[in-house]
Design a protein around this motif. Structure first.
Motif, PDB file in Angstrom:
ATOM      1  N   TYR A  18     -29.315  14.278 -13.798  1.00 37.64           N
ATOM      2  CA  TYR A  18     -30.029  13.670 -12.675  1.00 37.64           C
ATOM      3  C   TYR A  18     -31.031  14.721 -12.211  1.00 37.64           C
ATOM      4  CZ  TYR A  18     -26.555   9.894 -12.012  1.00 37.64           C
ATOM      5  OH  TYR A  18     -25.746   8.797 -12.141  1.00 37.64           O
ATOM      6  N   GLN A  19     -32.242  14.284 -11.848  1.00 31.57           N
ATOM      7  CA  GLN A  19     -33.283  15.243 -11.482  1.00 31.57           C
ATOM      8  C   GLN A  19     -33.300  15.604 -10.004  1.00 31.57           C
ATOM      9  OE1 GLN A  19     -37.133  14.870 -13.495  1.00 31.57           O
ATOM     10  NE2 GLN A  19     -36.269  13.100 -14.549  1.00 31.57           N
ATOM     11  N   LEU A  20     -32.784  14.732  -9.143  1.00 24.63           N
ATOM     12  CA  LEU A  20     -32.804  14.999  -7.705  1.00 24.63           C
ATOM     13  C   LEU A  20     -31.383  15.034  -7.156  1.00 24.63           C
ATOM     14  CD1 LEU A  20     -35.726  12.625  -6.653  1.00 24.63           C
ATOM     15  CD2 LEU A  20     -35.822  15.094  -7.002  1.00 24.63           C
ATOM     16  N   GLN A  21     -31.097  16.024  -6.316  1.00 23.23           N
ATOM     17  CA  GLN A  21     -29.751  16.153  -5.758  1.00 23.23           C
ATOM     18  C   GLN A  21     -29.463  15.075  -4.723  1.00 23.23           C
ATOM     19  OE1 GLN A  21     -28.695  20.067  -4.503  1.00 23.23           O
ATOM     20  NE2 GLN A  21     -26.591  19.493  -4.080  1.00 23.23           N
ATOM     21  N   SER A  22     -30.486  14.584  -4.075  1.00 21.08           N
ATOM     22  CA  SER A  22     -30.284  13.574  -3.046  1.00 21.08           C
ATOM     23  C   SER A  22     -31.356  12.499  -3.184  1.00 21.08           C
ATOM     24  CB  SER A  22     -30.367  14.236  -1.668  1.00 21.08           C
ATOM     25  OG  SER A  22     -30.167  13.282  -0.668  1.00 21.08           O
ATOM     26  N   VAL A  23     -30.930  11.257  -3.188  1.00 20.48           N
ATOM     27  CA  VAL A  23     -31.846  10.119  -3.231  1.00 20.48           C
ATOM     28  C   VAL A  23     -31.332   9.069  -2.248  1.00 20.48           C
ATOM     29  CG1 VAL A  23     -32.599  10.449  -5.629  1.00 20.48           C
ATOM     30  CG2 VAL A  23     -30.587   9.062  -5.154  1.00 20.48           C
ATOM     31  N   PRO A  24     -32.207   8.186  -1.760  1.00 20.53           N
ATOM     32  CA  PRO A  24     -31.731   7.137  -0.856  1.00 20.53           C
ATOM     33  C   PRO A  24     -30.892   6.104  -1.613  1.00 20.53           C
ATOM     34  CG  PRO A  24     -34.133   7.030  -1.125  1.00 20.53           C
ATOM     35  CD  PRO A  24     -33.651   8.182  -1.934  1.00 20.53           C
ATOM     36  N   LEU A  25     -29.780   5.728  -1.022  1.00 20.73           N
ATOM     37  CA  LEU A  25     -28.913   4.697  -1.579  1.00 20.73           C
ATOM     38  C   LEU A  25     -29.105   3.432  -0.750  1.00 20.73           C
ATOM     39  CD1 LEU A  25     -27.670   7.443  -2.554  1.00 20.73           C
ATOM     40  CD2 LEU A  25     -25.476   6.316  -2.508  1.00 20.73           C
ATOM     41  N   GLN A  26     -29.233   2.299  -1.431  1.00 19.16           N
ATOM     42  CA  GLN A  26     -29.440   1.011  -0.758  1.00 19.16           C
ATOM     43  C   GLN A  26     -28.128   0.223  -0.787  1.00 19.16           C
ATOM     44  OE1 GLN A  26     -32.453   0.380   0.678  1.00 19.16           O
ATOM     45  NE2 GLN A  26     -32.985   2.427  -0.027  1.00 19.16           N
ATOM     46  N   TYR A  27     -27.660  -0.196   0.390  1.00 21.34           N
ATOM     47  CA  TYR A  27     -26.369  -0.861   0.514  1.00 21.34           C
ATOM     48  C   TYR A  27     -26.555  -2.349   0.789  1.00 21.34           C
ATOM     49  CZ  TYR A  27     -24.762   3.909   0.999  1.00 21.34           C
ATOM     50  OH  TYR A  27     -24.507   5.246   0.777  1.00 21.34           O
ATOM     51  N   ALA A  28     -25.948  -3.179  -0.049  1.00 19.43           N
ATOM     52  CA  ALA A  28     -25.903  -4.611   0.226  1.00 19.43           C
ATOM     53  C   ALA A  28     -24.854  -4.831   1.324  1.00 19.43           C
ATOM     54  CB  ALA A  28     -25.518  -5.372  -1.044  1.00 19.43           C
ATOM     55  N   PRO A  29     -24.841  -5.998   1.948  1.00 18.96           N
ATOM     56  CA  PRO A  29     -23.794  -6.253   2.945  1.00 18.96           C
ATOM     57  C   PRO A  29     -22.400  -6.184   2.296  1.00 18.96           C
ATOM     58  CG  PRO A  29     -25.535  -7.905   3.091  1.00 18.96           C
ATOM     59  CD  PRO A  29     -25.804  -7.094   1.860  1.00 18.96           C
ATOM     60  N   ILE A  30     -21.438  -5.718   3.048  1.00 18.64           N
ATOM     61  CA  ILE A  30     -20.052  -5.675   2.568  1.00 18.64           C
ATOM     62  C   ILE A  30     -19.533  -7.100   2.511  1.00 18.64           C
ATOM     63  CG2 ILE A  30     -17.699  -4.938   3.141  1.00 18.64           C
ATOM     64  CD1 ILE A  30     -18.956  -2.423   4.430  1.00 18.64           C
ATOM     65  N   LYS A  31     -18.904  -7.452   1.383  1.00 16.52           N
ATOM     66  CA  LYS A  31     -18.329  -8.790   1.204  1.00 16.52           C
ATOM     67  C   LYS A  31     -16.820  -8.676   1.078  1.00 16.52           C
ATOM     68  CE  LYS A  31     -22.242 -11.042  -0.945  1.00 16.52           C
ATOM     69  NZ  LYS A  31     -22.702 -11.897  -2.015  1.00 16.52           N
ATOM     70  N   LYS A  32     -16.120  -9.546   1.787  1.00 15.21           N
ATOM     71  CA  LYS A  32     -14.662  -9.605   1.711  1.00 15.21           C
ATOM     72  C   LYS A  32     -14.306 -10.788   0.812  1.00 15.21           C
ATOM     73  CE  LYS A  32     -10.722  -8.468   4.191  1.00 15.21           C
ATOM     74  NZ  LYS A  32     -10.204  -7.155   4.282  1.00 15.21           N
ATOM     75  N   ILE A  33     -13.605 -10.487  -0.299  1.00 18.45           N
ATOM     76  CA  ILE A  33     -13.212 -11.521  -1.263  1.00 18.45           C
ATOM     77  C   ILE A  33     -11.748 -11.285  -1.623  1.00 18.45           C
ATOM     78  CG2 ILE A  33     -13.705 -12.574  -3.506  1.00 18.45           C
ATOM     79  CD1 ILE A  33     -16.478 -11.067  -3.325  1.00 18.45           C
ATOM     80  N   ASN A  34     -10.914 -12.279  -1.386  1.00 17.65           N
ATOM     81  CA  ASN A  34      -9.487 -12.181  -1.722  1.00 17.65           C
ATOM     82  C   ASN A  34      -8.848 -10.909  -1.171  1.00 17.65           C
ATOM     83  OD1 ASN A  34      -9.934 -14.519  -3.223  1.00 17.65           O
ATOM     84  ND2 ASN A  34     -10.244 -13.386  -5.117  1.00 17.65           N
ATOM     85  N   GLU A  35      -9.065 -10.638   0.112  1.00 15.49           N
ATOM     86  CA  GLU A  35      -8.469  -9.470   0.788  1.00 15.49           C
ATOM     87  C   GLU A  35      -8.991  -8.130   0.269  1.00 15.49           C
ATOM     88  OE1 GLU A  35      -6.696 -10.072   3.560  1.00 15.49           O
ATOM     89  OE2 GLU A  35      -7.082 -12.156   3.057  1.00 15.49           O
ATOM     90  N   LYS A  36     -10.063  -8.129  -0.487  1.00 15.10           N
ATOM     91  CA  LYS A  36     -10.686  -6.905  -0.969  1.00 15.10           C
ATOM     92  C   LYS A  36     -12.105  -6.859  -0.417  1.00 15.10           C
ATOM     93  CE  LYS A  36      -8.252  -7.283  -5.403  1.00 15.10           C
ATOM     94  NZ  LYS A  36      -7.300  -6.204  -5.334  1.00 15.10           N
ATOM     95  N   SER A  37     -12.576  -5.657  -0.112  1.00 19.26           N
ATOM     96  CA  SER A  37     -13.951  -5.495   0.355  1.00 19.26           C
ATOM     97  C   SER A  37     -14.781  -4.880  -0.766  1.00 19.26           C
ATOM     98  CB  SER A  37     -13.997  -4.592   1.593  1.00 19.26           C
ATOM     99  OG  SER A  37     -13.326  -5.209   2.667  1.00 19.26           O
TER     100      SER A  37
END
Length: 195
Positions: free
Chosen positions: A78-97
């Motif tokens: 990996y060339q960069l130690q830090s990059v922006p991470l994009q998070y989708a909304p958290i989804k709860k499915i069958n008691e799992k997130s």
């Protein structure tokens, strides 16, 4: 009056738990990215989804991850130690997130043997295919390729993760295959990952 206070308290507790969950997710995802940057294979295994680690076997997972980064043909970094991470909304499915995280990662593949122009052209096509990107540039002086791609992590929080977010890294073929075998079509469909 008591009902109003109770409603406020319930809202506050829910909001606080959700905020903590988002913050722990972001912290853990950043740790996973950094472990990949540093090639800390033990940390990668520890942050990986436990049933996947069990199915693959921790030693095999460590070996395959190391081969993904370093083998007889090339070294991947990996060339960069830090990059922006994009998070989708958290989804709860069958008691799992679940949360899908996308990252634009610049990578470099250093090839061990000097590549001819024909070999470089073949490697470029191969890197475009395995990385699902057209953004691949050969640098003859460094005998390396610069690759820019969108990567996907899947974060999971369930009864197997000991109260922590654990991950799949879909850049790793073994982890993608493990995800496909562990989760049913309903989960894949709900997450938009039924390929």
């Amino acid at each position: 009056m008591k009902l109003k206070n109770l409603s406020f308290l319930l809202f506050f507790i829910t909001f606080n738990c959700f905020s903590q969950s988002i913050e722990t997710l972001k912290t853990s995802a950043q740790k996973l990215y950094e472990a990949n940057f540093l090639m800390d294979f033990e940390a990668i295994a520890n942050l990986s989804y436990p049933p996947m680690v069990t199915n693959i076997g921790k030693e095999i997972l460590l070996e395959k991850t190391e081969l993904h980064y370093e083998n007889e043909a090339y070294r991947l970094r990996y060339q960069l130690q830090s990059v922006p991470l994009q998070y989708a909304p958290i989804k709860k499915i069958n008691e799992k997130s679940f949360c899908i995280i996308t990252i634009r990662i610049p990578k470099r593949y250093f090839f061990e043997a000097k590549l001819t122009s024909e070999q470089a052209a073949e490697k470029k096509v191969w890197l475009q295919e395995v990385n699902s990107t057209k953004d691949v540039t050969f640098e003859p002086n460094r005998n390396s390729f610069n690759v820019k791609k969108m990567s996907t992590y899947l974060a999971v929080f369930d009864e197997t993760t000991d109260g922590k977010w654990k991950f799949f890294n879909f850049d790793n073929p073994e982890q993608l295959t493990a995800f496909q075998s562990i989760f049913d079509e309903n989960v894949k469909t709900a997450l938009g990952l039924n390929k």
